[in-house]
Design an enzyme around this catalytic site. Structure first.
Site, PDB file in Angstrom:
ATOM      1  N   GLN A 237      -1.836  -1.750  -6.178  1.00  0.00           N
ATOM      2  CA  GLN A 237      -0.527  -1.391  -5.647  1.00  0.00           C
ATOM      3  C   GLN A 237      -0.133  -0.060  -6.275  1.00  0.00           C
ATOM      4  O   GLN A 237      -0.388   0.191  -7.455  1.00  0.00           O
ATOM      5  CB  GLN A 237       0.504  -2.468  -5.963  1.00  0.00           C
ATOM      6  CG  GLN A 237       0.278  -3.782  -5.236  1.00  0.00           C
ATOM      7  CD  GLN A 237       0.513  -3.692  -3.734  1.00  0.00           C
ATOM      8  OE1 GLN A 237       1.170  -2.769  -3.250  1.00  0.00           O
ATOM      9  NE2 GLN A 237      -0.021  -4.643  -2.991  1.00  0.00           N
ATOM     10  N   ASP A 334      -2.275 -10.244   2.415  1.00  0.00           N
ATOM     11  CA  ASP A 334      -1.932  -8.848   2.146  1.00  0.00           C
ATOM     12  C   ASP A 334      -3.043  -7.978   2.731  1.00  0.00           C
ATOM     13  O   ASP A 334      -3.862  -7.417   1.997  1.00  0.00           O
ATOM     14  CB  ASP A 334      -1.791  -8.624   0.638  1.00  0.00           C
ATOM     15  CG  ASP A 334      -1.362  -7.204   0.286  1.00  0.00           C
ATOM     16  OD1 ASP A 334      -0.958  -6.462   1.208  1.00  0.00           O
ATOM     17  OD2 ASP A 334      -1.454  -6.836  -0.897  1.00  0.00           O
ATOM     18  N   CYS A 360       1.642  -3.140   4.365  1.00  0.00           N
ATOM     19  CA  CYS A 360       1.892  -1.719   4.115  1.00  0.00           C
ATOM     20  C   CYS A 360       2.062  -0.956   5.423  1.00  0.00           C
ATOM     21  O   CYS A 360       2.000   0.267   5.439  1.00  0.00           O
ATOM     22  CB  CYS A 360       0.742  -1.114   3.298  1.00  0.00           C
ATOM     23  SG  CYS A 360      -0.874  -1.235   4.084  1.00  0.00           S
TER      24      CYS A 360
END
Length: 402
Positions: A237, A334, A360
């Protein structure tokens, strides 16, 4: 002022928008624009934090204050959901990463007559902006800009060099791509550079893949108290504060779930957090396609007493099936920017009651969210996250429940 137009919003790429839909570069809500394009600053238009802002393609919104940045991050997520006809139960306060918090970046460099240039590329161009500063990076990375420029000027090729910088437990992990080391002198110089700047690792790709040439001790990244081996080029991240926010929401929303599937798990950012703070006996299956990341996670998972299990599986080609997923209490995913259409289709068909989706890319997330909605899930909560400060890249963490 009657002949001016007011900027009332921001487009997805950061341009200001007037009420009649005209896009105006480098403007923010509250500004006014004359017919000839002159921008009259409003209360939210500020001086950029970096001297390279007009040229550098790394940031699009340094002229916007935190109020505008926060609204931009929120609106990107909310509008993406609305575009797919999805109702949001609760939009939580957006999280913005502060300046000097980015712990990974990719720069570009090239040796030229009389020196070298090193920095980000200009927007829409291959030209490199020669950086004198970068207010988004953590100081440990910024401090390497000038020394790296000098090293490239002395030993780099007259071609583009990619420079990957990441901050791990031991310091800076530096990877150079398209950087041939021909002869003893440049090889020794590279080792001297690594030693002088106390690098955690130096990897060089001379066209045959990354090769580690300096690593005094194994590079690791600590995830929720668990040191995990960090392969060269591994995904992290972008900021530790945003990671903490994403992980915190995931832990809260998954509550007392005892068996969780962590899909696209990478090194185990969420898996180890869920194991550490979960109810007694909780088990987490961490599923990842990238072999290096999977092996790193698997090695660290051996210290959890079997409560974190690592699986090597390509979830694009071979997603966990609805039948497999129905055996879990909850799932967390994710995925990369493209989203996870095939895997989400299986989640929608499963008997799962709870799904935490970290993304994202609000656009691909909204597309996948529509599929979950059709499968009987409701979007209970979403938190917009702006960890790429001053950029138009927006992330989020969301909770879907049946």
């Amino acid at each position: 002022m009657s002949d001016t137009s007011e900027i009332v919003g921001l487009a997805a790429k950061g341009d200001g928008i007037t009420a009649d839909g005209k896009h105006v570069r480098r403007s923010v809500p509250g500004d006014r624009v004359s017919p000839d394009g002159e921008i009259m600053r409003g209360p939210h238009h500020i001086d950029p934090a970096c001297q390279h802002f007009d040229k550098c393609g790394g940031c699009q919104l340094q002229h916007a204050d935190d109020t505008v940045l926060a609204n931009f991050v929120r609106d990107r997520v909310v509008n993406a959901a609305k575009g797919q006809g999805i109702e949001i139960g609760e939009v939580l306060d957006q999280h913005l990463s502060p300046p000097q918090s980015r712990r990974r970046a990719t720069l570009h460099a090239m040796r030229m007559r009389g020196g070298a240039v090193l920095g980000y590329r200009e927007a829409g161009s291959h030209r490199v902006v020669d950086l004198a500063e970068c207010p988004v990076l953590v100081p440990q990375l910024t401090q390497l800009i000038a020394p790296l420029r000098a090293f490239v000027a002395e030993y780099g090729p007259r071609a583009n060099v990619d420079i990957a910088l990441s901050l791990c437990d031991q310091g800076v992990d530096l990877g150079l791509t398209n950087f041939p080391l021909e002869g003893l002198e440049p090889t020794e110089a590279a080792l001297d550079f690594a030693r002088e700047h106390a690098l955690a690792r130096l990897s060089i790709d001379q066209g045959y893949g990354a090769e580690t040439v300096w690593e005094p001790e194994p590079a690791t990244i600590t995830l929720s108290g668990q040191p995990v081996a960090m392969p060269a080029g591994a995904f992290l991240q972008a900021t530790s504060d945003a990671q903490e926010r994403l992980v915190g929401d995931a832990k809260e929303w998954l509550g007392e779930a005892r068996l969780i599937a962590d899909l696209f798990s990478g090194l185990g950012t969420f898996a180890f957090a869920l194991f550490t703070d979960g109810p007694k006996g909780r088990k987490v299956l961490a599923v990842e396609a990238d072999q290096a990341a999977h092996l790193a996670c698997k090695s660290a998972a051996s210290f959890t007493g079997g409560r974190v299990l690592a699986m090597h599986r390509d979830l694009f080609r071979n997603p966990l099936t609805a039948v497999e997923l129905s055996g879990f209490d909850a799932v967390l995913l994710d995925p990369p920017r493209a989203g996870a259409r095939s895997q989400v289709a299986q989640i929608a068909e499963s008997e799962l009651a709870r799904c935490v989706y970290v993304s994202c890319n609000p656009s691909s997330w909204a597309r996948d969210a529509a599929m979950l909605s059709e499968g009987g899930f409701k979007l209970s909560k979403v938190r917009p996250v702006g960890q790429f400060r001053w950029s138009n890249h927006v992330e989020l963490v969301s909770l879907f429940e049946r």
